[in-house]
Design a protein around this motif. Sequence first.
Motif, PDB file in Angstrom:
ATOM      1  N   ASP A 150       4.684  -9.647  -6.206  1.00  8.75           N
ATOM      2  CA  ASP A 150       4.891  -8.708  -7.304  1.00  8.75           C
ATOM      3  C   ASP A 150       3.741  -7.710  -7.395  1.00  8.75           C
ATOM      4  N   ALA A 151       2.501  -8.211  -7.268  1.00  5.76           N
ATOM      5  CA  ALA A 151       1.341  -7.323  -7.356  1.00  5.76           C
ATOM      6  C   ALA A 151       1.310  -6.336  -6.191  1.00  5.76           C
ATOM      7  N   VAL A 152       1.609  -6.809  -4.987  1.00  4.58           N
ATOM      8  CA  VAL A 152       1.654  -5.915  -3.827  1.00  4.58           C
ATOM      9  C   VAL A 152       2.736  -4.864  -4.021  1.00  4.58           C
ATOM     10  N   ASN A 153       3.899  -5.286  -4.550  1.00  2.00           N
ATOM     11  CA  ASN A 153       4.980  -4.336  -4.787  1.00  2.00           C
ATOM     12  C   ASN A 153       4.578  -3.286  -5.818  1.00  2.00           C
ATOM     13  N   SER A 154       3.915  -3.714  -6.889  1.00  2.00           N
ATOM     14  CA  SER A 154       3.480  -2.767  -7.919  1.00  2.00           C
ATOM     15  C   SER A 154       2.462  -1.778  -7.375  1.00  2.00           C
ATOM     16  N   ILE A 155       1.468  -2.291  -6.665  1.00  2.00           N
ATOM     17  CA  ILE A 155       0.437  -1.404  -6.131  1.00  2.00           C
ATOM     18  C   ILE A 155       1.011  -0.531  -5.016  1.00  2.00           C
ATOM     19  N   SER A 156       1.979  -1.067  -4.262  1.00  2.00           N
ATOM     20  CA  SER A 156       2.641  -0.271  -3.227  1.00  2.00           C
ATOM     21  C   SER A 156       3.332   0.946  -3.823  1.00  2.00           C
ATOM     22  N   THR A 157       4.045   0.743  -4.937  1.00  2.00           N
ATOM     23  CA  THR A 157       4.707   1.885  -5.571  1.00  2.00           C
ATOM     24  C   THR A 157       3.660   2.870  -6.089  1.00  2.00           C
ATOM     25  N   GLY A 158       2.500   2.350  -6.506  1.00  2.00           N
ATOM     26  CA  GLY A 158       1.423   3.229  -6.942  1.00  2.00           C
ATOM     27  C   GLY A 158       0.847   4.045  -5.802  1.00  2.00           C
ATOM     28  N   VAL A 159       0.616   3.395  -4.653  1.00  2.00           N
ATOM     29  CA  VAL A 159       0.108   4.103  -3.478  1.00  2.00           C
ATOM     30  C   VAL A 159       1.126   5.133  -3.017  1.00  2.00           C
ATOM     31  N   LEU A 160       2.399   4.748  -3.009  1.00  2.00           N
ATOM     32  CA  LEU A 160       3.453   5.675  -2.608  1.00  2.00           C
ATOM     33  C   LEU A 160       3.545   6.857  -3.567  1.00  2.00           C
ATOM     34  N   GLN A 183      -2.884  -6.819   5.500  1.00  2.00           N
ATOM     35  CA  GLN A 183      -2.320  -5.586   6.047  1.00  2.00           C
ATOM     36  C   GLN A 183      -2.207  -4.509   4.967  1.00  2.00           C
ATOM     37  N   PHE A 184      -1.895  -4.940   3.764  1.00  2.00           N
ATOM     38  CA  PHE A 184      -1.720  -3.989   2.666  1.00  2.00           C
ATOM     39  C   PHE A 184      -3.017  -3.253   2.350  1.00  2.00           C
ATOM     40  N   CYS A 185      -4.141  -3.925   2.560  1.00  2.00           N
ATOM     41  CA  CYS A 185      -5.446  -3.273   2.323  1.00  2.00           C
ATOM     42  C   CYS A 185      -5.589  -2.014   3.153  1.00  2.00           C
ATOM     43  N   LEU A 186      -4.969  -1.995   4.336  1.00  2.00           N
ATOM     44  CA  LEU A 186      -5.028  -0.819   5.199  1.00  2.00           C
ATOM     45  C   LEU A 186      -4.413   0.395   4.507  1.00  2.00           C
ATOM     46  N   TYR A 187      -3.316   0.184   3.782  1.00  2.00           N
ATOM     47  CA  TYR A 187      -2.622   1.306   3.149  1.00  2.00           C
ATOM     48  C   TYR A 187      -3.280   1.727   1.839  1.00  2.00           C
ATOM     49  N   ILE A 188      -3.956   0.800   1.207  1.00  2.00           N
ATOM     50  CA  ILE A 188      -4.794   1.198   0.069  1.00  2.00           C
ATOM     51  C   ILE A 188      -5.914   2.114   0.567  1.00  2.00           C
ATOM     52  N   ALA A 189      -6.509   1.734   1.694  1.00  2.00           N
ATOM     53  CA  ALA A 189      -7.595   2.540   2.268  1.00  2.00           C
ATOM     54  C   ALA A 189      -7.072   3.906   2.724  1.00  2.00           C
ATOM     55  N   PHE A 239       6.900   0.063   3.148  1.00  2.00           N
ATOM     56  CA  PHE A 239       8.284  -0.391   3.312  1.00  2.00           C
ATOM     57  C   PHE A 239       8.334  -1.630   4.201  1.00  2.00           C
ATOM     58  N   ALA A 240       7.636  -1.590   5.338  1.00  2.00           N
ATOM     59  CA  ALA A 240       7.644  -2.706   6.279  1.00  2.00           C
ATOM     60  C   ALA A 240       7.054  -3.971   5.648  1.00  2.00           C
ATOM     61  N   LEU A 241       5.987  -3.812   4.885  1.00  2.00           N
ATOM     62  CA  LEU A 241       5.382  -4.974   4.243  1.00  2.00           C
ATOM     63  C   LEU A 241       6.300  -5.530   3.153  1.00  2.00           C
ATOM     64  N   GLY A 242       7.047  -4.645   2.486  1.00  2.00           N
ATOM     65  CA  GLY A 242       8.033  -5.113   1.520  1.00  2.00           C
ATOM     66  C   GLY A 242       9.118  -5.934   2.184  1.00  2.00           C
ATOM     67  N   VAL A 243       9.543  -5.510   3.367  1.00  2.00           N
ATOM     68  CA  VAL A 243      10.538  -6.272   4.135  1.00  2.00           C
ATOM     69  C   VAL A 243       9.985  -7.648   4.494  1.00  2.00           C
ATOM     70  N   SER A 244       8.714  -7.707   4.865  1.00  2.00           N
ATOM     71  CA  SER A 244       8.082  -8.994   5.192  1.00  2.00           C
ATOM     72  C   SER A 244       8.028  -9.912   3.971  1.00  2.00           C
ATOM     73  N   LEU A 245       7.703  -9.345   2.817  1.00  2.97           N
ATOM     74  CA  LEU A 245       7.646 -10.158   1.594  1.00  2.97           C
ATOM     75  C   LEU A 245       9.020 -10.693   1.205  1.00  2.97           C
ATOM     76  N   GLU A 246      10.069  -9.976   1.572  1.00  4.65           N
ATOM     77  CA  GLU A 246      11.421 -10.448   1.290  1.00  4.65           C
ATOM     78  C   GLU A 246      11.929 -11.401   2.365  1.00  4.65           C
ATOM     79  N   ASN A 247      11.134 -11.564   3.432  1.00  5.47           N
ATOM     80  CA  ASN A 247      11.463 -12.510   4.505  1.00  5.47           C
ATOM     81  C   ASN A 247      12.845 -12.221   5.100  1.00  5.47           C
ATOM     82  N   ARG A 248      13.124 -10.957   5.304  1.00 10.30           N
ATOM     83  CA  ARG A 248      14.412 -10.561   5.873  1.00 10.30           C
ATOM     84  C   ARG A 248      14.535 -11.061   7.315  1.00 10.30           C
TER      85      ARG A 248
END
Length: 411
Positions: free
Chosen positions: A34-44, A307-313, A342-351
């Motif tokens: 949830d936190a990664v998803n929230s911050i991801s939408t913020g970065v986006l 991996q998400f830290c890379l996109y924050i940076a 997007f790719a990390l979101g797919v990983s979190l959903e374990n598609r």
Amino acid sequence: MDLILYAVPFFLVLIALELIADRWRGVSNYRLADAVNSISTGVLSTTTGLLTKGVGLLTYAFALEHLALFKLPADSVWVWVLAFVLYDFCYYWLHRMGHERNILWAAHSVHHQSEEYNLSTALRQTSTGFLLGWIFYLPMAVLGVPLLVFVSVAALNLLYQFWVHTRHIPKLGWFEWFFVTPSNHRAHHAQNALYMDRNYGGVFIFWDRLFGSFQEEEDNEPVIFGVTTPLASWNPLWANLQFYAQLWDDARRAERKWDKLRIWFMRTGWRPADVAAKYPMSKPDLARFRKFEVPLERRQQFYVALQFCLYIALGSYLMNLERSLPTAALLLGWGAVTFGVFALGVSLENRPWALKVELLRLGLNVPLVWLAPLVGLWPASPMIWAGLLGYSLLSGIGLYNCRQRVTRLAV
């Protein structure tokens, strides 16, 4: 000076401190996905804003030049105070209409999709608000508020709103009567019928008291966070498109042409009668409410978090160098961030196809590093290629270990 840019490190530190407070108090207000998803939408949202904020600024500047009734001085204290209050008044109506009109809720709903409530929720912002949000601030241009003052008070208003997204601060007595607080903003984020569509102020809560939209947080009605049509996804792109897609489907299915048009501007939740009858939508029973969750092995969560830290940076890099980067560089950086989260979101959903998407994400880093110097995103350097090689090797090892662990658990 970009206040938001300088505030980002403090945001991350405060999130870390809130996590420590959670542990100390023995509560759990954070889930990694949830936190990664929230911050991801913020970065986006932030990186999209680098390309789209000109929409609001140019329209404001045009209105200021051609429609202003007064020319207010930018060096006057009372102009700053007036602008700060006036901005929050305009924000109140943008925020209120964002809850009451379909087309505006499609953008704003992103901020409410989290079923948790913590400081990372504050960073959960829309990437499409630029389309119509600028309209609500034109009165400030008509009154002659200088562009510098407007941009500054907008940043201050946004910064204020960060701290109210926490469950650790109780009611604050007399402060509750005048200002937005964690308590009255928790009520705003609720999907309970009692609290829904209340408390729209950004800094001042007296707008809500004045216009009849205030609701106090009640001890006997615990807040259930989220939206009544759950996102049920960790994908930040779908988070931004979900309600637009729903409106598009309803408009496409409607028989009457008038319904196809007006659905976008009707009150939130309105659907054409023929569409509602043929394609009913059920709302979850709050008495049986369960948060969206996808079981994910701890190593996988750790891999995604790193991996998400890379996109924050990368997002911070784009913000920091925005004024010196050409448009092509910003577009390339935005594309890398967008596909990455997007790719990390797919990983979190374990598609089932998550591994293919992850391998594609890692593979696309090669053309990214090759193209970056050509468009001016960063200078060419052998060290960058060496860094990419090291990063790819470590990512491959981490991904292999995650897959091995999942395979063993499956057996």
